[in-house]
Scaffold this motif. Structure first.
Motif, PDB file in Angstrom:
ATOM      1  N   ARG A 170       0.833  -1.216   0.000  1.00 19.98           N
ATOM      2  CA  ARG A 170       0.000   0.000   0.000  1.00 19.98           C
ATOM      3  C   ARG A 170       0.861   1.257   0.000  1.00 19.98           C
ATOM      4  O   ARG A 170       0.539   2.231  -0.685  1.00 19.98           O
ATOM      5  CB  ARG A 170      -0.944  -0.007   1.209  1.00 19.98           C
ATOM      6  N   LYS A 171       1.953   1.236   0.766  1.00 21.82           N
ATOM      7  CA  LYS A 171       2.851   2.393   0.792  1.00 21.82           C
ATOM      8  C   LYS A 171       3.500   2.592  -0.573  1.00 21.82           C
ATOM      9  O   LYS A 171       3.626   3.722  -1.048  1.00 21.82           O
ATOM     10  CB  LYS A 171       3.934   2.197   1.864  1.00 21.82           C
ATOM     11  N   ALA A 215       0.979   4.035  -2.954  1.00 25.96           N
ATOM     12  CA  ALA A 215       0.713   5.443  -2.654  1.00 25.96           C
ATOM     13  C   ALA A 215       1.845   6.330  -3.160  1.00 25.96           C
ATOM     14  O   ALA A 215       1.599   7.417  -3.711  1.00 25.96           O
ATOM     15  CB  ALA A 215       0.529   5.627  -1.150  1.00 25.96           C
ATOM     16  N   THR A 216       3.084   5.879  -2.979  1.00 28.55           N
ATOM     17  CA  THR A 216       4.228   6.658  -3.464  1.00 28.55           C
ATOM     18  C   THR A 216       4.228   6.735  -4.984  1.00 28.55           C
ATOM     19  O   THR A 216       4.452   7.802  -5.574  1.00 28.55           O
ATOM     20  CB  THR A 216       5.549   6.036  -2.976  1.00 28.55           C
ATOM     21  N   SER A 222       1.653   6.482  -6.988  1.00 30.08           N
ATOM     22  CA  SER A 222       0.555   7.341  -7.398  1.00 30.08           C
ATOM     23  C   SER A 222       0.916   8.811  -7.218  1.00 30.08           C
ATOM     24  O   SER A 222       0.614   9.647  -8.080  1.00 30.08           O
ATOM     25  CB  SER A 222      -0.703   7.001  -6.596  1.00 30.08           C
TER      26      SER A 222
END
Length: 229
Positions: free
Chosen positions: A28-29, A32-33, A35
């Motif tokens: 998920r991290k 997110a990065t 994106s």
């Protein structure tokens, strides 16, 4: 019986999350990065122009280091074009190749739909990326090349399926053309689905939209009258 509950809590309270949870958090991290970098790159390019945007500008806007940027993208253009779309697993590839049904188009779209089933597309990001690509020849060339590479891979998968079913180029000289037609139709289903998604004309999931689009194609092909020879 295990002493931990559904949330991983032990008898004295919450325990370690475990490797699976750690992997999920890292994924998920990372997403997110990635994106954030893609959003920053596309926003800057739309505002200042593709040629004026540098990796340093993207990193500053996304609050990451250049080293992190190149861990995600090998080149600046990679941030504009985005990462690879969700791909079917090896097991899904094999299931498609060894499928025994006659609906090869339906099975191909089903395989693609399964790959994107748990993926929620960022409509704004996709729309802005499409806008940028269409106005930037360098990016349009790169996107066209990526699509052509993916299509060649899918054509080979369809041919592998035909061969697994006992069909050969000797018996069907235009077998490769048939495989390319299947992939072309699947591509049309994908493009139509994307356009409908962008327009806001569908409220279901991406997978449901692909199924809907495939149904339209099948409705047309089932009722089509073959041209006279």
């Amino acid at each position: 019986m295990s002493s931990t509950g559904p949330s991983g809590a032990g008898p004295n309270g919450p325990g370690p999350a475990g490797p699976a949870a750690d992997l999920g958090l890292r994924a998920r991290k990372r997403a997110a990065t990635q994106s954030a970098l893609e959003r920053a790159a596309i926003s800057l390019a739309l505002e200042h122009g593709y040629d004026r945007v540098t990796v340093d500008m993207i990193c500053e806007a996304a609050v990451v280091s250049p080293r992190t940027f190149f861990n995600y993208f090998g080149t600046k253009d990679g941030a504009f074009l985005g990462g690879a779309p969700p791909q079917p697993t090896d097991a899904e590839h094999q299931a498609f190749v060894h499928g025994t049904g006659r609906d090869v188009l339906g099975d191909l779209v089903e395989m693609i739909a399964a790959a994107v089933a748990d993926h929620s597309p960022d409509t704004e990001l996709l729309r802005n990326r499409r806008m940028l690509i269409e106005r930037t020849p360098e990016l349009l060339t790169g996107e066209t090349s990526r699509i052509a590479e993916l299509e060649e891979h899918l054509v080979q998968l369809v041919l592998d399926r035909f061969h697994a079913q006992g069909r050969t180029e000797t018996g069907t000289p235009d077998l490769a053309d048939e495989a390319r037609m299947v992939v072309a139709l699947a591509g049309s289903v994908m493009r139509y689905s994307m356009q409908k998604w962008f327009s806001g004309g569908f409220t279901g999931s991406p997978g449901e939209l692909l199924h809907h689009s495939l149904t339209l194609v099948q409705r047309l092909t089932e009722t089509a009258v073959p041209a006279p020879r």
